[in-house]
Scaffold this motif. Structure first.
Motif, PDB file in Angstrom:
ATOM      1  N   LEU A  56      30.688  12.427  26.683  1.00 12.29           N
ATOM      2  CA  LEU A  56      31.303  11.654  27.742  1.00 12.29           C
ATOM      3  C   LEU A  56      32.819  11.765  27.600  1.00 12.29           C
ATOM      4  O   LEU A  56      33.348  11.818  26.493  1.00 12.29           O
ATOM      5  CB  LEU A  56      30.879  10.190  27.631  1.00 12.29           C
ATOM      6  CG  LEU A  56      29.411   9.903  27.946  1.00 12.29           C
ATOM      7  CD1 LEU A  56      29.056   8.494  27.516  1.00 12.29           C
ATOM      8  CD2 LEU A  56      29.145  10.073  29.423  1.00 12.29           C
ATOM      9  N   THR A  71      37.475   8.640  32.054  1.00 13.05           N
ATOM     10  CA  THR A  71      37.704   8.883  33.474  1.00 13.05           C
ATOM     11  C   THR A  71      39.135   8.538  33.848  1.00 13.05           C
ATOM     12  O   THR A  71      39.853   7.867  33.125  1.00 13.05           O
ATOM     13  CB  THR A  71      36.764   8.021  34.327  1.00 13.05           C
ATOM     14  OG1 THR A  71      37.010   6.641  34.015  1.00 13.05           O
ATOM     15  CG2 THR A  71      35.327   8.346  34.032  1.00 13.05           C
ATOM     16  N   GLN A 124      29.068  12.191  35.824  1.00 14.64           N
ATOM     17  CA  GLN A 124      28.866  12.490  34.404  1.00 14.64           C
ATOM     18  C   GLN A 124      27.448  12.148  33.964  1.00 14.64           C
ATOM     19  O   GLN A 124      26.801  12.921  33.254  1.00 14.64           O
ATOM     20  CB  GLN A 124      29.878  11.717  33.560  1.00 14.64           C
ATOM     21  CG  GLN A 124      31.292  12.249  33.650  1.00 14.64           C
ATOM     22  CD  GLN A 124      32.169  11.717  32.531  1.00 14.64           C
ATOM     23  OE1 GLN A 124      31.925  11.992  31.358  1.00 14.64           O
ATOM     24  NE2 GLN A 124      33.171  10.950  32.896  1.00 14.64           N
TER      25      GLN A 124
END
Length: 227
Positions: A3, A6, A18
């Motif tokens: 991850l 953002t 994602q």
């Protein structure tokens, strides 16, 4: 795929994108629980409401399933598959009917369009399926049987047909698991040898008949009862 943090614009859409990629890539496997909310918040550097909205959107799309008190689980690998799963959860017959429509046509097309590479891949897939049947290993049977039929789809060289079949892959695997009986001796189990031979030998109508034959037998077992 890790991850990544953002940016400030389109936070929810970015988180959704994602998460969708993590599901599609298999990093979040089908049927497994995804990381808890607090972990996602930290990994993405977004607020809880952003994560919750993304999870809500993907749950609505059918990719995720929120189980109160238990967490959020991967339900499907694509929106199409999720929609099919919701429609067909309790109707095995409907799944078999859709499978028949797609698999019969794919067999007919494959018998005309298959290449030598397709034949070699199908032969390996068939051998793996037969080995799984001999071992009466349900999980392996589901995996290898589904793979054989996907390779048959790919041998049709019709990308739309392939994408449609991939879209219902979870429903297909569920139908294989439901109809597989480990008590049936391998020699009495459904054989796909003649289907493979028809495709290999370039016989479209024979291939279509073989593809539809075993599904017709399964459909007969689930014929709805009329009062």
């Amino acid at each position: 795929m890790p991850l990544v943090t953002t940016t400030r614009t389109g936070l929810v859409d970015q988180v959704i994108a994602q998460m969708r990629e993590l599901v599609a890539s298999g990093e979040w496997p089908l049927g497994q629980r995804i990381p808890p909310e607090a972990e996602l918040v930290n990994a993405l550097s977004v607020g809880r409401n952003t994560v919750r909205e993304a999870v809500r959107a993907l749950s609505h799309a059918g990719l995720l399933e929120v189980r109160q008190g238990d967490g959020t689980f991967v339900r499907a690998t694509s929106e199409l598959s999720g929609a099919v799963s919701r429609l067909c959860d309790s109707e095995l017959r409907q799944v078999l009917e859709v499978r028949r429509a797609l698999e019969v046509e794919s067999a007919r097309l494959a018998a005309s369009a298959r290449t030598e590479a397709d034949i070699a891949d199908l032969e390996v897939a068939l051998r793996d399926r037969d080995a799984a049947l001999a071992e009466r290993d349900r999980e392996r049977v589901v995996r290898t049987d589904s793979h054989f039929h996907l390779r048959l789809m790919e041998a049709s060289h019709n990308p739309v047909l392939v994408q449609l079949y991939q879209g219902i892959s979870e429903a297909v695997q569920s139908s294989v698991a439901t109809t597989f009986d480990p008590e049936v001796p391998p020699e009495r189990a459904v054989s796909h040898t003649e289907l493979f031979e028809a495709v290999r030998d370039g016989q479209p109508e024979r291939a279509a008949a073989e593809a539809g034959g075993f599904l017709d037998e399964l459909l007969a077992e689930f014929e709805p009862e009329h009062p």
